[in-house]
Write an enzyme that holds these catalytic residues in place. Sequence first.
Site, PDB file in Angstrom:
ATOM      1  N   ASP A  61       7.864   9.511   2.603  1.00  0.00           N
ATOM      2  CA  ASP A  61       8.719   9.172   3.811  1.00  0.00           C
ATOM      3  C   ASP A  61       9.509   9.466   4.161  1.00  0.00           C
ATOM      4  OD1 ASP A  61       5.784   8.306   3.916  1.00  0.00           O
ATOM      5  OD2 ASP A  61       7.220   6.142   4.224  1.00  0.00           O
ATOM      6  N   LYS A  83      -0.096  -2.523  -4.805  1.00  0.00           N
ATOM      7  CA  LYS A  83       0.493  -4.284  -4.718  1.00  0.00           C
ATOM      8  C   LYS A  83       1.321  -4.248  -3.160  1.00  0.00           C
ATOM      9  CE  LYS A  83       2.785  -8.680  -6.518  1.00  0.00           C
ATOM     10  NZ  LYS A  83       4.234  -8.171  -5.444  1.00  0.00           N
ATOM     11  N   SER A  85       4.267  -2.964  -6.891  1.00  0.00           N
ATOM     12  CA  SER A  85       5.494  -3.550  -5.459  1.00  0.00           C
ATOM     13  C   SER A  85       6.901  -3.158  -5.176  1.00  0.00           C
ATOM     14  CB  SER A  85       5.778  -4.858  -6.329  1.00  0.00           C
ATOM     15  OG  SER A  85       6.484  -6.011  -5.989  1.00  0.00           O
TER      16      SER A  85
END
Length: 704
Positions: free
Chosen positions: A486, A500, A475
């Site tokens: 990224d 998740k 999560s």
Amino acid sequence: MTRRIFGSRTATGVALAAFATTAVADTGIQPDDWLGLEPEPSHRQTSVDIVDRLRDGHFVKKGLDDEVSSQTFDNYLEFLDLRRLHFLADDIAEFEDYRYQLDDALRQGDVEPAFVIYNRYRRRALERIEYEAKLIGHGVDLFDFTVDEAIDVDRSDAPWPDSREALEHLWRLYLKSSVLSGKLAGESFEEIGEALAKRGQNRARTIRQTRSEDVFQRFVNAFALTYDEHTQYFSPRDSEDFGIFMSLSLQGIGAVLDTEDEYTVVRDLVTGGPAEKGGELKSGDRIVAVGQNRGPLVDIIGWRSDDVVQLIRGPKGSRVRLKVIPAGAKEEDVRVVEIVRESVSLVDQSASKFLLTVDRAGREHRIGVVVVPTFYADFRAMEQGDRGYKSTTRDVAKLIEELKTQGMDALIIDLRHNGGGSLQEAVELTGLFVDSGPVVQVKSLRGSTRVLGDDDGAAVWDGPLAVMVNRGSASASEIFAGAIQDYDLGVVVGSPTFGKGTVQTLVELPRGRGQLKVTERKFYRVSGSSTHYNGIVPDIEYPAPGDMPHRDRFGGAIGGRGSDVAPIGHASAQRFGPHVEALQHRHEERVANDPDFAYLRARGEYLDGLRARTELSLSEETRLAEKAADDAWALRLENQLLVAKGEEPVASVEELDVLGVVNLEPEEPEEDILVRETANILIDYLDLSQGIALADGGAKPTVQ
């Protein structure tokens, strides 16, 4: 010669008939335990409220129909009797009438079917305690461990027992397994019998302490699971505990409590809490009574632990008196301890740091390590305008500044076993490393996508960075690690994460009936990819220990792999991307013959093999042979590690227990081999980049 009677299904019946007058172990069952439970008046409206809020507020739009009813039915049976050791096939056949009626029942607030099913389970569980007590009373030495019998390791998909005889056969096998385990551990039959009798009494007490609210909560969560595995109903009491978990603070005495037999036992004291500072309460003390201020002491022997906790918690500045039996003392040696309640910070779950020094080629490198166990924030303090509120981001920022003053060359953020927490904290923590820009995309139930990001234009750390993850990272941890990947701000190392990709919101239910944790949104990385079930794949993977959790059972309507959305343009630091291949090559060369990594790889493969076993033999000869094989493997693996490190091998597994060659979770974090390898990867990066500052002053390319 000892008579071996409890061997086969037929022999068991003979044994019970032959020893009908033999003493039976005390079951601990009381007459009222057989009465069962009934719904509370509030459950009807609470059930309707939960149905309405899930229908209107969950990310997945779905109707309440026969399919949902059937799924709820199966989920509830699994919650109650996962191993299928209590219900008979006839019980299930009788309950089948409810399979396609639960949707209507939930809509109308009728939870009676849940209590009918639970009360049957309760009766079967009490019957099992009585049956096992008979066998224990006859003598556990009568079990025959030469018979070729076994139990299934996983009975979740096994057929329901078709007769009472078949059910008792299973009960006997599982009791026999417990006896054999004790025997192989060197316990006497008398010790085993006493322990098993006490276990039965504890199970009876647990059943007695089960409340209607517990049954209701389990049932509506079986329904909530049809939406997804993270949507959940919290009773009023559980709501309070969840708030404590998120804020890492409470008002009380700062003691970790557990239940042992009928006693409430102090397992640990929270550092800096009033109990620890007072010095009168110790680990191992048994609490037998609790009093408020100067009020009377209330006897709590036999109470549920959550009831005891509620009695001990209280507002800051108030007093609580505890009547305790000191650890190791006799029951009559009691004393009364008075403690003033304070605000207690649960520091064990707070972010922490240490500085790791690594010498290479005559140069000392200082690697800062910040461990983040969870993403927490004291929302209540924030709402009240408390400027000193506690949060993950605030704590980590402070720790980084302290490490910088210690001359830190590179930084590791350790998110292993971090199951997530506050979404906002994940975004804000990322902002400590991003000058400005998007961090995560959040898609609502209406289909619109919102971008959350950082816009303060300043980063707390812009130097070499590594993020450690494993299967237990989920999560919010995946949001942070994904953003670092990224933006190419750091290298992510470890094993693939949990996967998740949903966001939950706490919804207060009317009339103070608790809270509903509802999945309202899905999140996506700025690259557009979803982490749901995909997780984060590290740039450099480490061998995953075989005892890490696996996601092989999913529930709810969000199932399947998450779809992607359009990427968002964002600046790329281009720090580690150009060097990942070289870093991977150096890492592989370094660990190829590393004894610790070889140990981890072998251990993981072996534990995966153990997990694949489907049966557990009840033959003593077979179990001894399996134990000998397991011990021989462990001895061989540990000795290989010892020899590789230039130490003397040991002759037995008993010596291993004393020596403790490899500790996968060492008390001293500096001894963690995965942390040290991560530090080496960062030093490789410093070498490859020739010490040039990673964030140059030129224009940064934009990633679309």
